[in-house]
Structure formats: structure tokens, C-alpha cells
Design a protein around this motif. Structure first.
Motif, PDB file in Angstrom:
ATOM      1  N   UNK A  46       0.860  -1.162   0.000  1.00  0.00           N
ATOM      2  CA  UNK A  46       0.000   0.000   0.000  1.00  0.00           C
ATOM      3  C   UNK A  46       0.910   1.230   0.000  1.00  0.00           C
ATOM      4  N   UNK A  47       0.650   2.128  -0.935  1.00  0.00           N
ATOM      5  CA  UNK A  47       1.486   3.326  -1.038  1.00  0.00           C
ATOM      6  C   UNK A  47       1.206   4.236   0.151  1.00  0.00           C
ATOM      7  N   UNK A  48       2.246   4.645   0.802  1.00  0.00           N
ATOM      8  CA  UNK A  48       2.152   5.521   1.955  1.00  0.00           C
ATOM      9  C   UNK A  48       3.290   6.529   1.862  1.00  0.00           C
ATOM     10  N   UNK A  49       3.004   7.770   2.189  1.00  0.00           N
ATOM     11  CA  UNK A  49       4.040   8.796   2.139  1.00  0.00           C
ATOM     12  C   UNK A  49       5.161   8.473   3.112  1.00  0.00           C
ATOM     13  N   UNK A  50       6.336   8.968   2.802  1.00  0.00           N
ATOM     14  CA  UNK A  50       7.462   8.775   3.723  1.00  0.00           C
ATOM     15  C   UNK A  50       7.216   9.567   5.005  1.00  0.00           C
ATOM     16  N   UNK A  51       7.627   9.003   6.132  1.00  0.00           N
ATOM     17  CA  UNK A  51       7.462   9.727   7.400  1.00  0.00           C
ATOM     18  C   UNK A  51       8.431  10.907   7.479  1.00  0.00           C
ATOM     19  N   UNK A  52       8.184  11.848   8.395  1.00  0.00           N
ATOM     20  CA  UNK A  52       9.132  12.949   8.581  1.00  0.00           C
ATOM     21  C   UNK A  52      10.503  12.419   8.994  1.00  0.00           C
ATOM     22  N   UNK A  53      11.520  13.208   8.731  1.00  0.00           N
ATOM     23  CA  UNK A  53      12.882  12.783   9.053  1.00  0.00           C
ATOM     24  C   UNK A  53      13.022  12.580  10.561  1.00  0.00           C
ATOM     25  N   UNK A  54      13.456  11.380  10.972  1.00  0.00           N
ATOM     26  CA  UNK A  54      13.617  11.120  12.411  1.00  0.00           C
ATOM     27  C   UNK A  54      14.886  11.772  12.959  1.00  0.00           C
ATOM     28  N   UNK A  55      14.930  11.903  14.277  1.00  0.00           N
ATOM     29  CA  UNK A  55      16.087  12.547  14.916  1.00  0.00           C
ATOM     30  C   UNK A  55      17.318  11.645  14.903  1.00  0.00           C
ATOM     31  N   UNK A  57      17.280   7.906  13.788  1.00  0.00           N
ATOM     32  CA  UNK A  57      17.293   6.850  12.779  1.00  0.00           C
ATOM     33  C   UNK A  57      17.578   7.421  11.394  1.00  0.00           C
ATOM     34  N   UNK A  58      18.123   6.582  10.479  1.00  0.00           N
ATOM     35  CA  UNK A  58      18.314   7.045   9.097  1.00  0.00           C
ATOM     36  C   UNK A  58      16.965   7.395   8.461  1.00  0.00           C
ATOM     37  N   UNK A  59      16.947   8.436   7.645  1.00  0.00           N
ATOM     38  CA  UNK A  59      15.701   8.788   6.964  1.00  0.00           C
ATOM     39  C   UNK A  59      15.458   7.795   5.819  1.00  0.00           C
ATOM     40  N   UNK A  60      14.304   7.899   5.171  1.00  0.00           N
ATOM     41  CA  UNK A  60      13.926   6.928   4.138  1.00  0.00           C
ATOM     42  C   UNK A  60      14.875   6.965   2.940  1.00  0.00           C
ATOM     43  N   UNK A  61      15.314   8.143   2.559  1.00  0.00           N
ATOM     44  CA  UNK A  61      16.227   8.245   1.419  1.00  0.00           C
ATOM     45  C   UNK A  61      17.535   7.504   1.712  1.00  0.00           C
ATOM     46  N   UNK A  62      18.081   7.706   2.895  1.00  0.00           N
ATOM     47  CA  UNK A  62      19.317   7.018   3.293  1.00  0.00           C
ATOM     48  C   UNK A  62      19.092   5.513   3.386  1.00  0.00           C
ATOM     49  N   UNK A  63      17.967   5.113   3.986  1.00  0.00           N
ATOM     50  CA  UNK A  63      17.679   3.688   4.123  1.00  0.00           C
ATOM     51  C   UNK A  63      17.531   3.026   2.757  1.00  0.00           C
ATOM     52  N   UNK A  64      16.857   3.706   1.828  1.00  0.00           N
ATOM     53  CA  UNK A  64      16.707   3.145   0.476  1.00  0.00           C
ATOM     54  C   UNK A  64      18.066   2.931  -0.187  1.00  0.00           C
ATOM     55  N   UNK A  65      18.955   3.906  -0.056  1.00  0.00           N
ATOM     56  CA  UNK A  65      20.271   3.770  -0.695  1.00  0.00           C
ATOM     57  C   UNK A  65      21.087   2.652  -0.042  1.00  0.00           C
ATOM     58  N   UNK A  97      10.405  -0.863   7.623  1.00  0.00           N
ATOM     59  CA  UNK A  97      11.140   0.282   8.167  1.00  0.00           C
ATOM     60  C   UNK A  97      10.284   1.549   8.128  1.00  0.00           C
ATOM     61  N   UNK A  98       9.558   1.722   7.018  1.00  0.00           N
ATOM     62  CA  UNK A  98       8.682   2.888   6.910  1.00  0.00           C
ATOM     63  C   UNK A  98       7.615   2.854   8.004  1.00  0.00           C
TER      64      UNK A  98
END
Length: 122
Positions: A46-55, A57-65, A97-98
Motif C-alpha cells: 500500500x502506497x504511503x508517504x514517507x514519514x518525517x525525518x527522524x532525529x 534513525x536514518x531517513x527513508x532516502x538514506x535507508x533506500x540507498x 522500516x517505513x
């Protein structure tokens, strides 16, 4: 098909036990359980927007890479035959993770320690 619905004679002359199979739309026998499924058979995320950048934990962009680098490494070791499996696992881990980051952002239940603002409201 056998009228009893239990056996079917295959073109090679062997009987196929139908209790161990299901039939697809094209009436071809399909195994009841197949551990390996194609990506089209898996439930789409299910498509869901990325969460706000955490303090912390790695953000979604970093985790994807990082996940992409790991997948590339695994495929270089395992070979291209494992591409579907590695992709499915990566999709599953990305969704997990998301969901984890959203859980951190939204919180669960009531806080264990009451904050000053909560005490002031009472």
C-alpha cells in the motif's frame, strides 16, 4: 477430470492427485503451496508517504540507498537467479522500516512517564 474429482490422467499416462492441487483461471493444476512466488503474485505494498525525518534513525532516502547497496552486493554473490527473491525481501524490509518510522513519529498508546504539560492540564 475424474468424476470423483480426485484424480486426473495426465498426458504422460500418470494420474495426478487433485486433492493436492488447485485450479487457476485457465484450469491448469497449480500447487496448493508454492514457497517461491513471482512478484506479480505477491500482495502489492500500500502506497504511503514517507514519514518525517527522524532525529536518530536514518531517513527513508538514506535507508533506500543502503538497502540498494546491500541488494546489489547480495545479487553479486548469489547471482541473477535470486533477483525476484531479493527484490521481494527488500520491498518487505522497506515497508517494515517505513512503518517503524511512522510508529516512532505517531507513538503508541499513552506515555510511560507523564510530562509536565500533561500534569499541568489536570
Amino acid at each position: 477430470r475424474d468424476p470423483s474429482g480426485r484424480k486426473e490422467r495426465r498426458s504422460d499416462g500418470r494420474n495426478l492427485d487433485l486433492r493436492l492441487t488447485r485450479y487457476g483461471d485457465d484450469e491448469s493444476p497449480k500447487p496448493v503451496y508454492s514457497g517461491r512466488q513471482t512478484s506479480s503474485q505477491t500482495v502489492k505494498m500500500k502506497k504511503r508517504l514517507d514519514p518525517p525525518k527522524p532525529k536518530i534513525w536514518p531517513d527513508m532516502k538514506t535507508f533506500r540507498s543502503l538497502l540498494q547497496e546491500e541488494s546489489d552486493l547480495r545479487l553479486s554473490i548469489l547471482g541473477d537467479d535470486w533477483e525476484d527473491i531479493v527484490r521481494q525481501e527488500s520491498d518487505w524490509r522497506l515497508k517494515l522500516y517505513k512503518d517503524w518510522l511512522w510508529t516512532l513519529h505517531d507513538g503508541i498508546g499513552n506515555p510511560i512517564v507523564e510530562s509536565r504539560s500533561d500534569r499541568a492540564r489536570r
